[in-house]
Design a protein around this motif. Structure first.
Motif, PDB file in Angstrom:
ATOM      1  N   ARG A 118       0.958  -1.205   0.036  1.00  0.00           N
ATOM      2  CA  ARG A 118       0.125   0.005  -0.003  1.00  0.00           C
ATOM      3  C   ARG A 118       0.770   1.188  -0.095  1.00  0.00           C
ATOM      4  O   ARG A 118       2.092   1.092   0.403  1.00  0.00           O
ATOM      5  N   ARG A 174      -4.374   5.548   9.065  1.00  0.00           N
ATOM      6  CA  ARG A 174      -5.761   5.152   9.591  1.00  0.00           C
ATOM      7  C   ARG A 174      -5.662   4.109  10.551  1.00  0.00           C
ATOM      8  O   ARG A 174      -4.626   3.318  10.544  1.00  0.00           O
ATOM      9  N   SER A 218     -10.813  -8.542   6.341  1.00  0.00           N
ATOM     10  CA  SER A 218     -11.982  -7.666   6.348  1.00  0.00           C
ATOM     11  C   SER A 218     -11.799  -6.321   6.536  1.00  0.00           C
ATOM     12  O   SER A 218     -11.764  -5.202   6.347  1.00  0.00           O
ATOM     13  N   THR A 219     -11.066  -6.388   8.005  1.00  0.00           N
ATOM     14  CA  THR A 219     -10.872  -5.053   8.662  1.00  0.00           C
ATOM     15  C   THR A 219      -9.513  -4.280   7.932  1.00  0.00           C
ATOM     16  O   THR A 219      -9.698  -3.211   7.777  1.00  0.00           O
ATOM     17  N   ALA A 231      -9.147  -4.238   4.830  1.00  0.00           N
ATOM     18  CA  ALA A 231      -9.630  -3.924   3.707  1.00  0.00           C
ATOM     19  C   ALA A 231     -10.494  -2.575   4.068  1.00  0.00           C
ATOM     20  O   ALA A 231     -10.319  -1.596   3.157  1.00  0.00           O
ATOM     21  N   HIS A 232     -11.059  -2.514   5.117  1.00  0.00           N
ATOM     22  CA  HIS A 232     -11.835  -1.314   5.550  1.00  0.00           C
ATOM     23  C   HIS A 232     -10.713  -0.209   5.774  1.00  0.00           C
ATOM     24  O   HIS A 232     -10.865   0.972   5.337  1.00  0.00           O
ATOM     25  N   PHE A 282      -7.975   0.326   4.207  1.00  0.00           N
ATOM     26  CA  PHE A 282      -7.557   1.147   2.943  1.00  0.00           C
ATOM     27  C   PHE A 282      -8.646   1.514   1.915  1.00  0.00           C
ATOM     28  O   PHE A 282      -8.132   1.854   0.810  1.00  0.00           O
ATOM     29  N   SER A 283      -9.956   1.239   2.249  1.00  0.00           N
ATOM     30  CA  SER A 283     -10.913   1.543   1.397  1.00  0.00           C
ATOM     31  C   SER A 283     -11.203   3.153   1.108  1.00  0.00           C
ATOM     32  O   SER A 283     -11.068   3.892   2.002  1.00  0.00           O
ATOM     33  N   ASP A 284     -11.482   3.550  -0.076  1.00  0.00           N
ATOM     34  CA  ASP A 284     -11.919   4.984   0.018  1.00  0.00           C
ATOM     35  C   ASP A 284     -13.323   4.946  -0.949  1.00  0.00           C
ATOM     36  O   ASP A 284     -13.472   4.426  -1.935  1.00  0.00           O
ATOM     37  N   PRO A 312     -13.226   5.527   3.495  1.00  0.00           N
ATOM     38  CA  PRO A 312     -13.287   4.660   4.485  1.00  0.00           C
ATOM     39  C   PRO A 312     -14.709   4.715   5.184  1.00  0.00           C
ATOM     40  O   PRO A 312     -15.322   5.795   5.137  1.00  0.00           O
ATOM     41  N   SER A 313     -14.856   3.712   6.002  1.00  0.00           N
ATOM     42  CA  SER A 313     -16.085   3.586   6.714  1.00  0.00           C
ATOM     43  C   SER A 313     -16.030   4.637   7.934  1.00  0.00           C
ATOM     44  O   SER A 313     -14.931   4.833   8.402  1.00  0.00           O
TER      45      SER A 313
END
Length: 602
Positions: A493, A549, A581-582, A584-585, A587-589, A591-592
């Motif tokens: 990443r 994050r 899954s955590t 993935a969250h 680094f998601s855009d 973010p949750s």
């Protein structure tokens, strides 16, 4: 402190030379004795010299049930005779599934004297239902006999290890064989020091457990080296109170054999380094007054809080203590400072030398590789190589891997040729997978510093290496006391993410925040953690150190899922895999809402 170390320890010295391929080669200038006793030899010696001295004790009611040196010698002889009649052999180990106990100890001694390897196995495998993992160990060992403690017998699946003789540990002590051999001055108890004494499975903190062969020479060389660097062990018999499990090399090899080697007493601590279990440890300390305290940081953290506030416990703990020794996991700078303050106070009030020391080891090294025997000013100090070791700091990527050769190093993994071959380099050095560096290249006698586990390090997308071990230690300091531990994510990443295992009780106390128990809904907790990490980032702006994050975890690492071992060390890779899954969250855009944004540009 200098005077304390001169009285307690051998002088700090090392032979250090640059290696032709890069890195360094280090050796202790102190030599091991030409001839080594075996552990049973030392048992026989102390059974003659101090027959009525307590060797091992376990809690019984309000006091202790004790096993003396004389009893240990005679009763282990009876067990050895019965094992021989059962047809036990060097090729078919005795598998012991159970915690520390006098019965467990006697079976080990009997096995060693019968020439049969013993293999201690974690009872947690049964409690957590890890039957496949346990079955894999049985398949690897091919045991001739399995001994179960009472609590494990009721959990044992009938389908497991069918056809193998299974006995209860509770039956071990009954019915000593007649005509027990007398103590003899004429020959050693173990004729061949290179025969296999034990098989210790690795903790699995970086991969699947391996059965590490320990010969009698491996065990003895480790203890002989300790006595050379820590002469206080021979000045008066050590008293050790220990909760560490016997299926790991730290408690079940190093500590218990340290008592036997030096004519000391080993008290089995039925407490635990947990908020509930620490009360029992405190009671046991008051009953035994140890001369050396051996622990991991999470256990010391709980003890320090009590030492700071309870004057009676403080006096019980330090009344005859020589040293506090820690290892097994990273210690925060905050805990380090509190420990030093407590020990400084103890020196002033008792007028005695008390040292705070550490070390470094591996199951494959007969326990210990390096030992501190001089003043240290930081918790990452590993000390210097034990006598008999040749230690190589070998370049791997951008780090120096610790590689070792010597009489304490395992010859192989049990029934595992492929991994045995892979564990050693072309020159016969065992590759630890750990990184270290000299504290001062111009003064190598100041010792080595831990520099992380190479298997845990990873690269960011820009190709820069992230050194997980040192970064984890820095983050634990920044987040104290809010974090029980952390996971560092970001392989391939462009930034780092963090999973924080939250210590809810510490947060409620420090923040006066009753909502901390509600987890992510506590705005005060989220703000405090984010602010601490912004402070860390201000001091560590590089992409390989700065946290972008954060996800908060209120469940903690799971031993049954292979995420944490009994010493408290968290397997970063396994824990991150289990939380894909955590991650993935993180680094998601976009973010949750559950993800904390530490940097404005994250």
């Amino acid at each position: 402190m200098e005077s304390a170390n001169r009285k307690l320890f051998a002088p700090a010295a090392v032979t250090c030379e640059p290696h032709a391929g890069g890195g360094w080669s280090l050796r202790s200038p102190i030599s091991l004795p030409d001839g080594l006793d075996s552990i049973p030899d030392r048992l026989a010696m102390w059974a003659r010299k101090a027959p009525d001295c307590t060797l091992v004790a376990e809690r019984a009611g309000q006091g202790w049930r004790r096993l003396t040196y004389a009893d240990a010698w005679s009763r282990s002889a009876g067990i050895a005779a019965r094992l021989a009649r059962r047809g036990s052999s060097p090729e078919r180990p005795i598998m012991i599934v159970g915690g520390a106990s006098i019965a467990h100890f006697l079976l080990r001694l009997g096995a060693m004297r019968a020439g049969v390897p013993f293999a201690p196995i974690s009872p947690a495998l049964l409690r957590y239902g890890a039957i496949d993992r346990l079955g894999g160990m049985i398949g690897r060992l091919n045991p001739g006999l399995i001994a179960l403690s009472e609590d494990c017998s009721c959990l044992w699946p009938e389908k497991l290890a069918q056809g193998v003789d299974i006995i209860s540990l509770d039956d071990i002590e009954a019915g000593d064989a007649p005509n027990l051999p007398r103590l003899s001055e004429e020959r050693p108890a173990i004729a061949d020091l290179d025969s296999v004494a034990a098989i210790f499975f690795t903790s699995g903190s970086t991969d699947e457990p391996k059965g590490v062969v320990m010969t009698h020479r491996n065990l003895s060389a480790n203890q002989a080296a300790y006595q050379l660097l820590w002469p206080f062990l021979g000045a008066h018999p050590p008293v050790i109170l220990d909760w560490l499990p016997w299926h790991h090399t730290f408690g079940g090899n190093d500590n218990i054999h340290k008592a036997i080697w030096n004519g000391g007493s080993y008290y089995i601590d039925d407490g635990l380094p947990t908020p509930d279990g620490i009360a029992r440890t405190i009671e046991n300390v008051s009953l035994t007054a140890p001369t050396i305290h051996i622990n991991v940081p999470k256990g010391l953290d709980l003890l320090v809080s009590r030492l700071e506030s309870d004057i009676d416990f403080f006096r019980d703990f330090f009344q005859r203590l020589d040293a506090v020794f820690f290892a097994g996991a990273a210690m925060s700078s905050e805990l380090w400072a509190r420990l030093n303050k407590i020990i400084g106070r103890a020196r002033e009030e008792t007028g005695r030398d008390i040292a705070l020391v550490s070390g470094y080891g591996a199951t494959e090294s007969g326990s210990t590789i390096c030992l501190v025997h001089f003043p240290i000013d930081r918790p990452t100090a590993l000390g210097l190589p034990l006598p008999g070791f040749s230690l190589r700091l070998h370049p791997v990527e951008d780090k120096l891997e610790v590689r070792i050769k010597g009489p304490s190093v395992t010859p192989a993994y049990w029934n595992d040729l492929e991994r045995s071959v892979a564990a050693f380099d072309d020159e016969g050095y065992y590759r630890t997978g750990d990184a270290a560096r000299l504290l001062d290249d111009d003064a190598p006698e100041r010792g080595l510093l831990f520099d992380g586990r190479i298997a845990e390090d990873f690269k960011l997308a820009n190709g820069a290496w992230v050194s997980v071990g040192p970064l984890r230690a820095a983050l634990m300091t920044a987040l104290a006391p809010f974090a029980r531990d952390v996971l560092i994510a970001g392989a391939d990443r462009d930034r780092l993410g963090l999973i924080v295992f939250v210590d809810v009780e510490a947060c409620r106390s420090a923040l006066q925040d009753n909502d901390a128990q509600n987890g992510p809904d506590s705005a005060m907790l989220r703000h405090a953690i984010a602010e601490r990490l912004r402070g860390h980032n201000a001091q560590n702006p590089a992409s390989t150190r700065s946290i972008a994050r954060v996800a908060l975890d209120f469940d903690g690492p799971s031993a049954e899922r292979g995420e944490v071992n009994d010493k408290g060390y968290v397997n970063q890779r396994q824990a991150l895999r289990n939380r894909s899954s955590t991650v993935a969250h993180l680094f998601s855009d976009p973010p949750s809402a559950a993800i904390l944004i530490v940097e404005n540009n994250a």
